[in-house]
Write a protein that holds these residues in place. Structure first.
Motif, PDB file in Angstrom:
ATOM      1  N   ILE A   1       0.854  -1.186   0.000  1.00  0.00           N
ATOM      2  CA  ILE A   1       0.000   0.000   0.000  1.00  0.00           C
ATOM      3  C   ILE A   1       0.892   1.238   0.000  1.00  0.00           C
ATOM      4  O   ILE A   1       1.722   1.419   0.892  1.00  0.00           O
ATOM      5  N   ILE A   2       0.715   2.089  -1.012  1.00  0.00           N
ATOM      6  CA  ILE A   2       1.478   3.324  -1.160  1.00  0.00           C
ATOM      7  C   ILE A   2       0.503   4.495  -1.107  1.00  0.00           C
ATOM      8  O   ILE A   2      -0.575   4.436  -1.697  1.00  0.00           O
ATOM      9  N   ALA A   3       0.868   5.540  -0.409  1.00  0.00           N
ATOM     10  CA  ALA A   3       0.008   6.732  -0.316  1.00  0.00           C
ATOM     11  C   ALA A   3       0.874   7.979  -0.318  1.00  0.00           C
ATOM     12  O   ALA A   3       2.086   7.913  -0.061  1.00  0.00           O
ATOM     13  N   GLU A   4       0.261   9.109  -0.605  1.00  0.00           N
ATOM     14  CA  GLU A   4       0.940  10.389  -0.488  1.00  0.00           C
ATOM     15  C   GLU A   4       0.943  10.829   0.977  1.00  0.00           C
ATOM     16  O   GLU A   4       0.133  10.352   1.786  1.00  0.00           O
ATOM     17  N   LYS A   5       1.815  11.773   1.324  1.00  0.00           N
ATOM     18  CA  LYS A   5       1.835  12.281   2.693  1.00  0.00           C
ATOM     19  C   LYS A   5       0.484  12.857   3.094  1.00  0.00           C
ATOM     20  O   LYS A   5       0.028  12.681   4.227  1.00  0.00           O
ATOM     21  N   ALA A   6      -0.166  13.546   2.153  1.00  0.00           N
ATOM     22  CA  ALA A   6      -1.423  14.229   2.456  1.00  0.00           C
ATOM     23  C   ALA A   6      -2.648  13.398   2.092  1.00  0.00           C
ATOM     24  O   ALA A   6      -3.769  13.919   2.125  1.00  0.00           O
ATOM     25  N   SER A   7      -2.479  12.136   1.738  1.00  0.00           N
ATOM     26  CA  SER A   7      -3.639  11.283   1.467  1.00  0.00           C
ATOM     27  C   SER A   7      -4.444  11.081   2.749  1.00  0.00           C
ATOM     28  O   SER A   7      -3.892  11.080   3.854  1.00  0.00           O
ATOM     29  N   ILE A   8      -5.753  10.910   2.604  1.00  0.00           N
ATOM     30  CA  ILE A   8      -6.624  10.584   3.736  1.00  0.00           C
ATOM     31  C   ILE A   8      -6.863   9.081   3.709  1.00  0.00           C
ATOM     32  O   ILE A   8      -7.365   8.549   2.714  1.00  0.00           O
ATOM     33  N   ILE A   9      -6.481   8.394   4.785  1.00  0.00           N
ATOM     34  CA  ILE A   9      -6.608   6.932   4.812  1.00  0.00           C
ATOM     35  C   ILE A   9      -7.247   6.489   6.136  1.00  0.00           C
ATOM     36  O   ILE A   9      -7.382   7.271   7.076  1.00  0.00           O
ATOM     37  N   GLY A  10      -7.634   5.223   6.186  1.00  0.00           N
ATOM     38  CA  GLY A  10      -8.160   4.648   7.421  1.00  0.00           C
ATOM     39  C   GLY A  10      -9.674   4.591   7.439  1.00  0.00           C
ATOM     40  O   GLY A  10     -10.296   4.085   6.514  1.00  0.00           O
ATOM     41  N   SER A  11     -10.279   5.123   8.509  1.00  0.00           N
ATOM     42  CA  SER A  11     -11.722   5.055   8.745  1.00  0.00           C
ATOM     43  C   SER A  11     -12.191   3.606   8.752  1.00  0.00           C
ATOM     44  O   SER A  11     -13.125   3.225   8.038  1.00  0.00           O
ATOM     45  N   ILE A  12     -11.514   2.807   9.568  1.00  0.00           N
ATOM     46  CA  ILE A  12     -11.854   1.387   9.690  1.00  0.00           C
ATOM     47  C   ILE A  12     -13.064   1.280  10.607  1.00  0.00           C
ATOM     48  O   ILE A  12     -12.965   1.380  11.830  1.00  0.00           O
ATOM     49  N   GLY A  13     -14.232   1.113  10.023  1.00  0.00           N
ATOM     50  CA  GLY A  13     -15.457   1.043  10.792  1.00  0.00           C
ATOM     51  C   GLY A  13     -16.639   0.882   9.863  1.00  0.00           C
ATOM     52  O   GLY A  13     -16.482   0.758   8.645  1.00  0.00           O
ATOM     53  N   ILE A  14     -17.836   0.900  10.428  1.00  0.00           N
ATOM     54  CA  ILE A  14     -19.025   0.688   9.613  1.00  0.00           C
ATOM     55  C   ILE A  14     -20.233   1.314  10.305  1.00  0.00           C
ATOM     56  O   ILE A  14     -20.274   1.413  11.538  1.00  0.00           O
ATOM     57  N   PHE A  15     -21.178   1.789   9.512  1.00  0.00           N
ATOM     58  CA  PHE A  15     -22.443   2.244  10.068  1.00  0.00           C
ATOM     59  C   PHE A  15     -23.551   1.908   9.087  1.00  0.00           C
ATOM     60  O   PHE A  15     -23.307   1.646   7.908  1.00  0.00           O
ATOM     61  N   GLY A  16     -24.772   1.932   9.562  1.00  0.00           N
ATOM     62  CA  GLY A  16     -25.911   1.621   8.705  1.00  0.00           C
ATOM     63  C   GLY A  16     -27.211   1.935   9.412  1.00  0.00           C
ATOM     64  O   GLY A  16     -27.246   2.197  10.614  1.00  0.00           O
ATOM     65  N   GLY A  17     -28.285   1.925   8.669  1.00  0.00           N
ATOM     66  CA  GLY A  17     -29.574   2.207   9.270  1.00  0.00           C
ATOM     67  C   GLY A  17     -30.594   2.629   8.235  1.00  0.00           C
ATOM     68  O   GLY A  17     -30.483   2.272   7.063  1.00  0.00           O
ATOM     69  N   LYS A  18     -31.557   3.425   8.673  1.00  0.00           N
ATOM     70  CA  LYS A  18     -32.601   3.883   7.761  1.00  0.00           C
ATOM     71  C   LYS A  18     -33.181   5.198   8.265  1.00  0.00           C
ATOM     72  O   LYS A  18     -32.843   5.684   9.354  1.00  0.00           O
ATOM     73  N   VAL A  19     -34.073   5.769   7.466  1.00  0.00           N
ATOM     74  CA  VAL A  19     -34.779   6.997   7.816  1.00  0.00           C
ATOM     75  C   VAL A  19     -36.250   6.654   8.016  1.00  0.00           C
ATOM     76  O   VAL A  19     -36.875   6.034   7.158  1.00  0.00           O
ATOM     77  N   SER A  20     -36.787   7.057   9.172  1.00  0.00           N
ATOM     78  CA  SER A  20     -38.209   6.827   9.466  1.00  0.00           C
ATOM     79  C   SER A  20     -38.983   8.143   9.347  1.00  0.00           C
ATOM     80  O   SER A  20     -38.628   9.144   9.970  1.00  0.00           O
ATOM     81  N   PHE A  21     -40.054   8.112   8.540  1.00  0.00           N
ATOM     82  CA  PHE A  21     -40.884   9.299   8.331  1.00  0.00           C
ATOM     83  C   PHE A  21     -42.178   9.257   9.153  1.00  0.00           C
ATOM     84  O   PHE A  21     -43.099  10.017   8.883  1.00  0.00           O
ATOM     85  N   LYS A  22     -42.220   8.373  10.155  1.00  0.00           N
ATOM     86  CA  LYS A  22     -43.460   8.197  10.903  1.00  0.00           C
ATOM     87  C   LYS A  22     -43.929   9.499  11.559  1.00  0.00           C
ATOM     88  O   LYS A  22     -45.103   9.879  11.457  1.00  0.00           O
ATOM     89  N   GLY A  23     -43.031  10.220  12.218  1.00  0.00           N
ATOM     90  CA  GLY A  23     -43.404  11.461  12.878  1.00  0.00           C
ATOM     91  C   GLY A  23     -43.919  12.500  11.898  1.00  0.00           C
ATOM     92  O   GLY A  23     -44.915  13.188  12.167  1.00  0.00           O
ATOM     93  N   LEU A  24     -43.258  12.631  10.735  1.00  0.00           N
ATOM     94  CA  LEU A  24     -43.684  13.586   9.723  1.00  0.00           C
ATOM     95  C   LEU A  24     -45.049  13.199   9.158  1.00  0.00           C
ATOM     96  O   LEU A  24     -45.925  14.053   8.960  1.00  0.00           O
ATOM     97  N   LEU A  25     -45.258  11.911   8.914  1.00  0.00           N
ATOM     98  CA  LEU A  25     -46.538  11.449   8.385  1.00  0.00           C
ATOM     99  C   LEU A  25     -47.663  11.730   9.372  1.00  0.00           C
ATOM    100  O   LEU A  25     -48.776  12.119   8.977  1.00  0.00           O
ATOM    101  N   ASP A  26     -47.379  11.531  10.678  1.00  0.00           N
ATOM    102  CA  ASP A  26     -48.394  11.812  11.697  1.00  0.00           C
ATOM    103  C   ASP A  26     -48.769  13.292  11.707  1.00  0.00           C
ATOM    104  O   ASP A  26     -49.946  13.660  11.820  1.00  0.00           O
TER     105      ASP A  26
END
Length: 775
Positions: A601-626
């Motif tokens: 793996i080769i990168a520049e000094k100013a490269s942005i790397i990493g962010s080893i993680g994960i997220f997920g989910g959804k958007v609920s419109f129940k309140g707006l619909l009510d």
């Protein structure tokens, strides 16, 4: 089978003797090819072009020929007449096939001949072979008219020859026909003229002198003089590839860099090419490096738009020109960190007097939506694994977390240091520069005062300033030639060494499932797993490539797509060929996940790397619909069948199921990184993962990146791991071409509103969303 037969038939019927040494009337090209360097007579020049020849023999027979050739095929027409008894015409078609990394070439030519001496048409076929066992020796043979049929059989001839390059710019060739004709050919490059001398050794041959001169970069002419010292033939040829040593006097060259510079070319646009790719930029630098007549080079950064990785590639290119003894000048109409980075190697940096100075550090802003969503009744349910995976926070929190702020502050400080280190080297007294950082100024004269630039001038004053300052020459109206960077620019390559091929795969933009592409409306690009897997599948079964470079400029995207691409790269790296990952501006989350499939793996000094993680989910419109008095009624077969719908929120069991998936994938992510870096999963989890983001320079220190560098280093490492000699030239070939991007651009328009559809299903991302950065 039918497809290959059709291709062979097409090749045999559409090909030429244009530019062939077996046809002595054609031009002698610079650097020994053309007339003398190709004894077998094959069109192996990698430069589509055309040629026109006309002249008269000692017997007053007038001759005319013209031809055109592609990379490996072409066609020509010849006509001879004395307007009395001689009336002949000939069509020639030829195809040449490179083999064994261009160690050898096979050729097949087909000719059609008509003459006033007989009725009808004679047809013939001539096979030929060219072998270059060493980079200074070429051996060739062809059997002229080996197969023929027609009313008048033409004489069969066995033609053979050899060319030896004794040193650069001088070669000796021998050519023979049957046992009756033998000739010696000497060629020397005298800079202003390329001179060739034909010396008869045996047979009815005459002494002949060839004088060739290049007119500009693509046009050249040859004049042949017989032993009666009368000019007999003149040829003029055109090459699409640029001739590097075009025999021109030293000159001042301006290189405008106003076109946006990006990792890959944009897709289809009704307005034509609106950007220049890194590959095209590197090709243009290669031409500048090969063009010794460009003595003073002014890089005009007016309107410059590029990220840190491409800016560093420009800085390296300018440094190479400096090593050759060129004078390089950078002209800036604005000061920004990336512009200074690109210009930092220049001999002189000149700033426009009224330019705006933007040199006061790095800053960004994050907009938080939770209060607004709460007000309108929309609930964003996003889960994550990793306290530093902060892309979810604008939707789920009112302000930035302690972890996110700490990570961003550390990242920004090191990113600034990495980006400005090269420009600070030019400054002898950095205290004044630090004072400017504390008390910022937008004035050009203050940039000169602290040493960011050498002087303040307008563009038309730069060339006279350089000539007077560095050469002591007063030239207020010096002529400046424009060298406009172009896509697909090729150099006329006369290297006889075998060439190895290295595949290039660009991972650009968001990583998505299925097909990616370019959106001409938003100007964004995405890379789809389906097209990448298809290209890598073809690569695995292709014997022509020795290594693979994966060029990554991506914040991440789909976890599953990233995992699929990683797996295919890892398989190739273990079983087929070495794989090098070269990270540009960004290789974060899914982009970094993919990089872990490489051997290095080769990168520049100013490269942005990493962010080893994960997220997920959804958007609920129940309140707006009510609030709107709307009701969404579900229909389902099982209790959790509508879990991905927007009419309700997750229940506890559904949240736990999604969290379990993310925990499992996070553990898998750690395993992938651990295998690539040899860091333990425990140490990764404690100090490097969890969504933390780093610069490339930090990545080398903590072990997430192996080496700092750009495409040059990636190519060097690919050659080393593939066992390719350091001196052996390589051809870098994109396996996801711009053509594929163009074809996908139309289908992208169908998906312009896909982000709306994305809220209809649970998404699991491996995505790093950065705050705005001043690229």
């Amino acid at each position: 089978m039918k497809k290959y037969i059709a291709q062979i038939l097409f090749t045999l019927t559409v090909t030429s003797f244009a530019y062939l040494p077996g046809e002595w009337m054609f031009p002698s090209l610079p650097n020994s090819n053309g007339l003398f360097g190709n004894p077998a007579g094959l069109s192996a020049f990698d430069s589509p072009g055309a040629v026109l020849n006309f002249g008269c023999t000692k017997d007053d027979v007038y001759e005319m020929s013209l031809g055109a050739n592609g990379d490996y095929f072409g066609a020509s027409f010849e006509y001879r007449s004395d307007y009395e008894g001689v009336d002949e015409s000939r069509w020639n078609w030829i195809s040449s096939i490179p083999m064994l990394d261009r160690l050898a070439f096979l050729g097949i030519s087909v000719g059609a001949f008509r003459s006033a001496d007989f009725d009808g048409t004679d047809f013939s076929m001539t096979p030929g072979i060219l072998v270059r066992p060493f980079n200074w020796l070429a051996l060739g043979f062809d059997s002229r008219h080996a197969l023929q049929f027609g009313p008048e059989k033409q004489r069969r001839m066995q033609e053979y020859g050899a060319t030896v390059r004794l040193w650069d710019g001088f070669s000796v060739s021998y050519a023979g026909v049957n046992q009756s004709t033998h000739r010696l050919l000497l060629q020397a490059d005298l800079k202003l003229l390329n001179v060739g001398v034909q010396i008869p050794l045996h047979g009815k041959e005459d002494y002949r002198v060839y004088l060739s001169h290049a007119f500009g970069r693509t046009v050249h002419g040859t004049l042949s003089i017989d032993n009666d010292w009368k000019p007999r033939h003149f040829s003029i040829g055109y090459h699409s590839a640029r001739i590097a040593d075009a025999n021109m006097l030293s000159r001042v060259v301006r290189v405008p860099l106003s076109m946006p510079l990006k990792e890959t070319e944009q897709g289809f646009s009704f307005f034509g090419k609106q950007s220049l790719s890194l590959e095209s930029l590197r090709e243009n630098f290669e031409l500048l490096l090969a063009d010794g007549s460009a003595e003073v080079i002014i890089f005009d950064f007016s309107g410059y738009k590029a990220g840190t990785a491409i800016s560093k590639e420009i800085e390296r290119g300018i440094a190479k020109l400096n090593i050759q003894g060129r004078v390089t000048v950078a002209y800036l109409d604005e000061i920004r960190p990336t512009t200074l980075l690109a210009a930092s190697s220049a001999s002189k940096i000149v700033l426009e007097p009224s330019a705006r100075v933007n040199y006061r550090g790095v800053g960004g802003e994050v907009l938080y939506y939770k209060g607004f969503f709460d007000w309108i009744g929309v609930k964003v349910e996003l889960l994550r694994h990793g306290a530093y995976k902060s892309a979810v926070e604008p939707y789920t929190a009112d302000s930035m977390s302690v972890e996110a702020r700490s990570n961003y502050e550390t990242l920004y400080k090191d990113w600034w240091r990495s980006m400005t280190a090269d420009s600070r080297v030019r400054i002898s007294n950095t205290e004044s520069l630090d004072s400017m950082m504390a008390h910022p100024s937008l004035l050009a004269q203050d940039a000169k005062r602290v040493g960011l630039v050498d002087t303040l001038l307008y563009l038309d004053e730069v060339a006279p300033y350089v000539l007077k300052t560095l050469y002591g020459i007063e030239a207020p109206f010096v002529m400046v030639s424009d060298f406009v960077p172009k896509a697909g620019l090729r150099i006329f390559d006369e290297d006889w060494r075998p060439r190895s091929r290295i595949a290039l795969l660009n991972i650009e933009g968001s990583i998505v499932d299925g097909s990616g592409g370019y959106d001409p409306i938003t100007g964004t690009r995405s890379t789809g797993s389906a097209e990448v897997l298809d290209a890598l599948g073809n690569l695995m079964h292709s014997p022509e490539y020795s290594a693979l470079i994966v060029r990554i400029n991506s914040p991440g995207g789909s976890a599953q797509a990233s995992d699929e691409i990683w797996h295919r790269l890892r398989t190739i790296a273990k079983t087929r060929m070495p794989v090098i990952a070269s990270i540009g501006d960004m290789g974060a989350s899914g982009g970094y996940y993919i990089a872990c499939g490489a051997n290095e793996i080769i990168a520049e000094k100013a490269s942005i790397i990493g962010s080893i993680g994960i997220f997920g989910g959804k958007v609920s419109f129940k309140g707006l619909l009510d609030k709107l008095k709307l009701r969404m009624e579900p229909i389902k077969t099982h209790p959790h069948a509508d879990a991905e719908g927007q009419g309700r929120e997750f229940d506890d069991e559904e949240k736990q199921a999604l969290q379990n998936y993310m925990d499992a994938f996070y553990d898998r992510f750690l395993g992938v990184v651990s295998e690539a870096t040899e860091l333990s999963k425990d140490s990764l989890d404690k100090s490097l993962a969890g969504g933390r983001v780093f610069t490339g320079s930090q990545g080398v220190q903590n072990g997430l990146v192996h080496r700092i560098g750009g495409m040059d280093l990636a190519i060097t490492e690919a050659k080393r791991l593939a066992g390719i000699s350091e001196r052996r030239p390589v051809v870098l070939q994109s396996i996801l071409t711009d053509d594929s991007y163009i074809s996908r651009s139309f289908s992208d328009q169908i998906r312009l509103m896909d982000w709306l559809n994305s809220v209809e299903k649970t998404q699991v991302w491996a995505l790093f969303v950065a705050p705005p950065l001043p690229f």
